[in-house]
Design a protein around this motif. Structure first.
Motif, PDB file in Angstrom:
ATOM      1  N   UNK A  19       0.814  -1.213   0.000  1.00 42.19           N
ATOM      2  CA  UNK A  19       0.000   0.000   0.000  1.00 42.19           C
ATOM      3  C   UNK A  19       0.850   1.266   0.000  1.00 42.19           C
ATOM      4  N   UNK A  20       1.870   1.308   0.835  1.00 40.00           N
ATOM      5  CA  UNK A  20       2.718   2.502   0.908  1.00 40.00           C
ATOM      6  C   UNK A  20       3.427   2.755  -0.414  1.00 40.00           C
ATOM      7  N   UNK A  21       3.891   1.688  -1.049  1.00 40.79           N
ATOM      8  CA  UNK A  21       4.576   1.834  -2.338  1.00 40.79           C
ATOM      9  C   UNK A  21       3.632   2.405  -3.397  1.00 40.79           C
ATOM     10  N   UNK A  22       2.397   1.895  -3.436  1.00 32.31           N
ATOM     11  CA  UNK A  22       1.440   2.403  -4.414  1.00 32.31           C
ATOM     12  C   UNK A  22       1.114   3.865  -4.125  1.00 32.31           C
ATOM     13  N   UNK A  23       0.928   4.217  -2.856  1.00 33.98           N
ATOM     14  CA  UNK A  23       0.652   5.613  -2.521  1.00 33.98           C
ATOM     15  C   UNK A  23       1.807   6.516  -2.932  1.00 33.98           C
ATOM     16  N   UNK A  24       3.018   6.082  -2.659  1.00 32.14           N
ATOM     17  CA  UNK A  24       4.185   6.898  -2.997  1.00 32.14           C
ATOM     18  C   UNK A  24       4.248   7.161  -4.496  1.00 32.14           C
ATOM     19  N   UNK A  25       4.094   6.117  -5.282  1.00 35.03           N
ATOM     20  CA  UNK A  25       4.164   6.305  -6.739  1.00 35.03           C
ATOM     21  C   UNK A  25       2.939   7.048  -7.260  1.00 35.03           C
ATOM     22  N   UNK A  26       1.781   6.839  -6.624  1.00 36.64           N
ATOM     23  CA  UNK A  26       0.592   7.581  -7.035  1.00 36.64           C
ATOM     24  C   UNK A  26       0.767   9.075  -6.887  1.00 36.64           C
ATOM     25  N   UNK A  27       1.411   9.502  -5.818  1.00 36.08           N
ATOM     26  CA  UNK A  27       1.662  10.927  -5.611  1.00 36.08           C
ATOM     27  C   UNK A  27       2.640  11.466  -6.650  1.00 36.08           C
ATOM     28  N   UNK A  28       3.668  10.687  -6.964  1.00 37.20           N
ATOM     29  CA  UNK A  28       4.618  11.137  -7.996  1.00 37.20           C
ATOM     30  C   UNK A  28       3.924  11.250  -9.349  1.00 37.20           C
ATOM     31  N   UNK A  29       3.027  10.340  -9.628  1.00 35.99           N
ATOM     32  CA  UNK A  29       2.289  10.413 -10.885  1.00 35.99           C
ATOM     33  C   UNK A  29       1.409  11.655 -10.929  1.00 35.99           C
ATOM     34  N   UNK A  30       0.746  11.966  -9.806  1.00 38.21           N
ATOM     35  CA  UNK A  30      -0.047  13.189  -9.763  1.00 38.21           C
ATOM     36  C   UNK A  30       0.825  14.418 -10.000  1.00 38.21           C
ATOM     37  N   UNK A  31       1.996  14.454  -9.386  1.00 38.46           N
ATOM     38  CA  UNK A  31       2.878  15.618  -9.544  1.00 38.46           C
ATOM     39  C   UNK A  31       3.339  15.775 -10.991  1.00 38.46           C
ATOM     40  N   UNK A  32       3.608  14.672 -11.674  1.00 39.00           N
ATOM     41  CA  UNK A  32       3.976  14.768 -13.095  1.00 39.00           C
ATOM     42  C   UNK A  32       2.824  15.357 -13.907  1.00 39.00           C
ATOM     43  N   UNK A  33       1.600  14.893 -13.629  1.00 39.19           N
ATOM     44  CA  UNK A  33       0.438  15.439 -14.346  1.00 39.19           C
ATOM     45  C   UNK A  33       0.292  16.919 -14.043  1.00 39.19           C
ATOM     46  N   UNK A  34       0.410  17.295 -12.792  1.00 40.18           N
ATOM     47  CA  UNK A  34       0.226  18.691 -12.399  1.00 40.18           C
ATOM     48  C   UNK A  34       1.244  19.597 -13.104  1.00 40.18           C
ATOM     49  N   UNK A  35       2.494  19.190 -13.082  1.00 34.17           N
ATOM     50  CA  UNK A  35       3.531  20.028 -13.701  1.00 34.17           C
ATOM     51  C   UNK A  35       3.296  20.181 -15.196  1.00 34.17           C
ATOM     52  N   UNK A  36       2.851  19.113 -15.831  1.00 35.15           N
ATOM     53  CA  UNK A  36       2.685  19.146 -17.284  1.00 35.15           C
ATOM     54  C   UNK A  36       1.381  19.807 -17.725  1.00 35.15           C
ATOM     55  N   UNK A  37       0.355  19.776 -16.867  1.00 32.97           N
ATOM     56  CA  UNK A  37      -0.982  20.170 -17.310  1.00 32.97           C
ATOM     57  C   UNK A  37      -1.579  21.367 -16.576  1.00 32.97           C
ATOM     58  N   UNK A  38      -0.927  21.887 -15.539  1.00 33.48           N
ATOM     59  CA  UNK A  38      -1.554  22.929 -14.734  1.00 33.48           C
ATOM     60  C   UNK A  38      -1.783  24.223 -15.518  1.00 33.48           C
ATOM     61  N   UNK A  39      -1.019  24.455 -16.545  1.00 32.80           N
ATOM     62  CA  UNK A  39      -1.176  25.681 -17.323  1.00 32.80           C
ATOM     63  C   UNK A  39      -2.005  25.486 -18.584  1.00 32.80           C
ATOM     64  N   UNK A  40      -2.570  24.318 -18.741  1.00 30.27           N
ATOM     65  CA  UNK A  40      -3.400  24.039 -19.922  1.00 30.27           C
ATOM     66  C   UNK A  40      -4.624  24.951 -19.915  1.00 30.27           C
ATOM     67  N   UNK A 413       2.613   7.228 -16.609  1.00 30.25           N
ATOM     68  CA  UNK A 413       1.488   6.407 -16.158  1.00 30.25           C
ATOM     69  C   UNK A 413       0.767   7.097 -15.005  1.00 30.25           C
ATOM     70  N   UNK A 414      -0.533   6.833 -14.901  1.00 31.47           N
ATOM     71  CA  UNK A 414      -1.320   7.326 -13.761  1.00 31.47           C
ATOM     72  C   UNK A 414      -2.029   6.180 -13.050  1.00 31.47           C
ATOM     73  N   UNK A 415      -1.625   4.940 -13.296  1.00 33.79           N
ATOM     74  CA  UNK A 415      -2.342   3.790 -12.743  1.00 33.79           C
ATOM     75  C   UNK A 415      -2.361   3.779 -11.214  1.00 33.79           C
ATOM     76  N   UNK A 416      -1.233   4.078 -10.596  1.00 36.39           N
ATOM     77  CA  UNK A 416      -1.193   4.055  -9.131  1.00 36.39           C
ATOM     78  C   UNK A 416      -2.002   5.217  -8.545  1.00 36.39           C
ATOM     79  N   UNK A 417      -1.939   6.375  -9.182  1.00 37.03           N
ATOM     80  CA  UNK A 417      -2.775   7.491  -8.727  1.00 37.03           C
ATOM     81  C   UNK A 417      -4.251   7.133  -8.860  1.00 37.03           C
ATOM     82  N   UNK A 418      -4.631   6.589 -10.008  1.00 31.73           N
ATOM     83  CA  UNK A 418      -6.042   6.260 -10.239  1.00 31.73           C
ATOM     84  C   UNK A 418      -6.500   5.101  -9.364  1.00 31.73           C
ATOM     85  N   UNK A 419      -5.579   4.240  -8.960  1.00 34.04           N
ATOM     86  CA  UNK A 419      -5.950   3.134  -8.080  1.00 34.04           C
ATOM     87  C   UNK A 419      -6.633   3.665  -6.821  1.00 34.04           C
ATOM     88  N   UNK A 420      -6.096   4.739  -6.264  1.00 34.43           N
ATOM     89  CA  UNK A 420      -6.670   5.324  -5.053  1.00 34.43           C
ATOM     90  C   UNK A 420      -7.719   6.373  -5.390  1.00 34.43           C
TER      91      UNK A 420
END
Length: 630
Positions: A19-40, A413-420
């Protein structure tokens, strides 16, 4: 039904270690999306609906209507054309667009249909919604046998009763361990059974769903359900019912399938940018309970009339995986948080936007959030409200982990973020763009109960989209109320005939910023939707928006028919499906005024619902007059 991946789902004793591993990677995936898409910017207001259908097998000789397990087989037929295009897409524009897309749902008897492509951003497109919904129903019918029908109602009346499934199976499965539901009722996709089993194992007990019984003239008082097999001793959890899980004067249900086996209408809207998505998220959260009361269609559970009209609390209890510590029943020892709500519930915190209407006082519910995740998000440039939203979602464990999908490239990928994210089922959902996709920032409006007819479903969809367009067009619209008041509204919306009898907290003035608590008052659904001498009303706001744009007379006329229907539901001149179904049962010659909905009554009910849905029988008291003219 959230993220559907293929692979080998891990049982809970293995999944919890990751669970902790999935949460950790899920947060990193969210941050990648945010950095790339926040100014869209400048995405069109594309949108789509999801309607869930129930497939029923009719036994005319014995006057029985049972849930058909052919839903999964039917789905494979419905997806043939889509799958062919995935393998052989051809040149752009070479093939006509698909009319509909089809997706699995939790129940093996369920089918989810969406438009084949998003509706475009023009108001003129709204008049095509009903036709597409009708076409979806026709496409399913083309693949059914002569003894099958589909209906769209919130809850199937006989789910979990003695004889509800075709073909029949005994409730003795290892995944659900239910006293009433066999495992065979669950979709065979590996996610679903594992989801049900892992919720039970994480909780440390079966889920306990109790809906108040509708006390009719001959209903025993107190009501103690004689159909519960209290003495069964097949699984360790079997004793829970007699040890207190089954409450007197309530309809007891004990498995995820009772909740996720319900059906709904959901609307997903793409905003122009992330800021407008946050604004839409917050404003929609406050109106959800009122709109749900208008759409109520779930008055029967497990063969009994309930004293509620909506399915929301059933689903909330059906996926409540919180441990006794997390529910506050024991002091925290092994777990990290006391969590006030199920994974399925109203939002706990607003997101805020640049419109200036949000105030910290509105987030008045003590928020459980992962402080380490919050700090990492804040250090990475995420603002306070968004960081608390995400770190609150991530107090939950991932429920289904696929072994083959553990190793991900977090930048693509956003699989771990979307998992939660996808297993936080709230009244509205804030949806970041998928990686490497043309899709933008979206909001999913989730409280709506599905309606019997395509006209009703179209009316609620169109009204929801128009309300969203008004929110975005008029920056002074402010519907904020404290989160705790929103929670009270959601509970009140469940009540029998809530649309007529309940009061809901709402802002006295939604046009412009104003005072805080003293400007939040209690109003009826009619006052909130139609307005009064003291309150503008949601429909007048929508009409103000329509008056501000150029519209063809025929388009405006059609939209006015939908708005008139919504208005009628709010003022009581058009009854809800829940009220209509309850009245049908209570006027049936076989009904004994004991709250029992017999198989014979259920058979007649679903046949009539099918006839109304196909326009073979009029029901103006439920549909109004607009539905009969299409």
């Amino acid at each position: 039904m959230g993220l559907l991946s293929l692979g080998t789902p891990l049982p809970w004793d293995q999944a919890k270690l990751l669970a902790c591993e999935v949460r950790q990677h899920g947060i990193e995936q969210f941050l990648h999306i945010w950095r790339n898409m926040k100014d869209r910017q400048k995405d069109n207001l594309l949108w789509g609906d999801e309607i869930e259908y129930i497939l029923i097998s009719l036994d005319h000789k014995n006057r029985r209507a049972r849930l058909s397990q052919r839903g999964h087989e039917l789905l494979s037929l419905l997806q043939v054309e889509e799958n062919e295009r995935l393998t052989n897409p051809g040149r752009p524009g070479e093939k006509p667009e698909l009319e509909a897309l089809w997706r699995p749902e939790f129940g093996r008897y369920m089918i989810e249909g969406t438009p084949g492509h998003p509706y475009n951003s023009t108001v003129d497109e709204l008049v095509n919604v009903e036709a597409n919904m009708k076409r979806r129903r026709e496409i399913v019918a083309e693949n059914m046998t002569e003894d099958e029908i589909i209906v769209s109602i919130g809850s199937y009346p006989e789910l979990g009763s003695a004889d509800f499934l075709d073909p029949p199976h005994k409730p003795n499965g290892q995944f659900l361990r239910s006293l009433f539901l066999p495992d065979e009722v669950v979709n065979p996709h590996p996610r679903f059974r594992t989801l049900a089993a892992n919720i039970r194992e994480r909780r440390g007990a079966k889920v306990a769903i109790n809906m108040p019984i509708f006390h009719d003239a001959n209903t025993p008082n107190p009501f103690v359900d004689p159909t519960i097999p209290y003495e069964r001793n097949l699984f360790p959890e079997d004793s829970e019912a007699k040890e207190g899980a089954a409450l007197p004067d309530h309809i007891y249900m004990d498995a995820m399938g009772f909740g996720m086996g319900c059906c709904c209408l959901q609307i997903t809207l793409q905003a122009p940018n992330v800021d407008q998505a946050r604004r839409m998220y917050d404003q929609f959260a406050t109106v959800g309970a009122v709109i749900m009361s208008l759409s109520a269609s779930s008055p029967i559970f497990r063969g009994y009339l309930a004293d509620v009209d909506c399915r929301w609390n059933v689903i909330s209890a059906a996926v409540d995986d919180r441990t006794p510590e997390e529910r506050g029943l024991r002091p925290l020892a092994k777990d990290r948080f006391v969590i006030p709500k199920s994974r399925y519930g109203t939002i706990d915190t607003f997101l805020g936007s640049s419109d200036g209407h949000f105030r910290p006082e509105y987030n008045d519910l003590p928020l459980a959030y992962d402080k380490d995740i919050y700090q990492h998000l804040a250090d990475s440039g995420i603002d306070d409200l968004m960081a608390k939203h995400v770190s609150h979602l991530f107090i939950r464990d991932p429920l289904v982990i696929f072994e083959e999908l553990l190793d991900q490239d977090d930048s693509v990928s956003a699989d771990h973020f979307e998992n939660i994210q996808s297993t936080n089922w709230q009244n509205v959902r804030f949806k970041p763009p998928p990686p490497n996709s043309p899709i933008g920032w979206r909001v999913e409006f989730r409280p709506l109960e599905v309606q019997v007819t395509d006209f009703e479903n179209a009316a609620f969809s169109v009204f929801t989209v128009l309300l969203a367009r008004a929110m975005l067009a008029f920056n002074d619209i402010n519907m904020y109320i404290p989160v705790t008041k929103m929670d009270i509204n959601m509970q009140r919306a469940h009540s029998r005939d809530a649309v007529l009898n309940e009061k809901f907290y709402f802002r006295r003035n939604i046009l412009g910023d104003n005072k805080f608590e003293e400007d939040v008052i209690e109003m009826s659904a009619n006052e909130i939707v139609n307005g009064s001498l003291e309150f503008v009303g949601l429909i007048p706001v929508v009409q103000m928006y329509l008056d501000s744009i150029a519209l063809d007379d025929a388009v405006r006329s059609k939209i006015d028919v939908y708005i008139a229907f919504i208005s009628g539901r709010a003022n009581g001149s058009i009854v809800t499906a829940a009220a209509w179904i309850r009245n049908f049962v209570r006027s049936h010659p076989a009904y004994k005024f004991d709250s029992v909905v017999s198989p014979e009554i259920n058979y007649d009910l679903v046949i009539v619902l099918d006839e109304v849905a196909r326009g073979k029988r009029l029901a103006p008291e439920m549909v109004g007059t607009g539905g009969s003219s299409v």
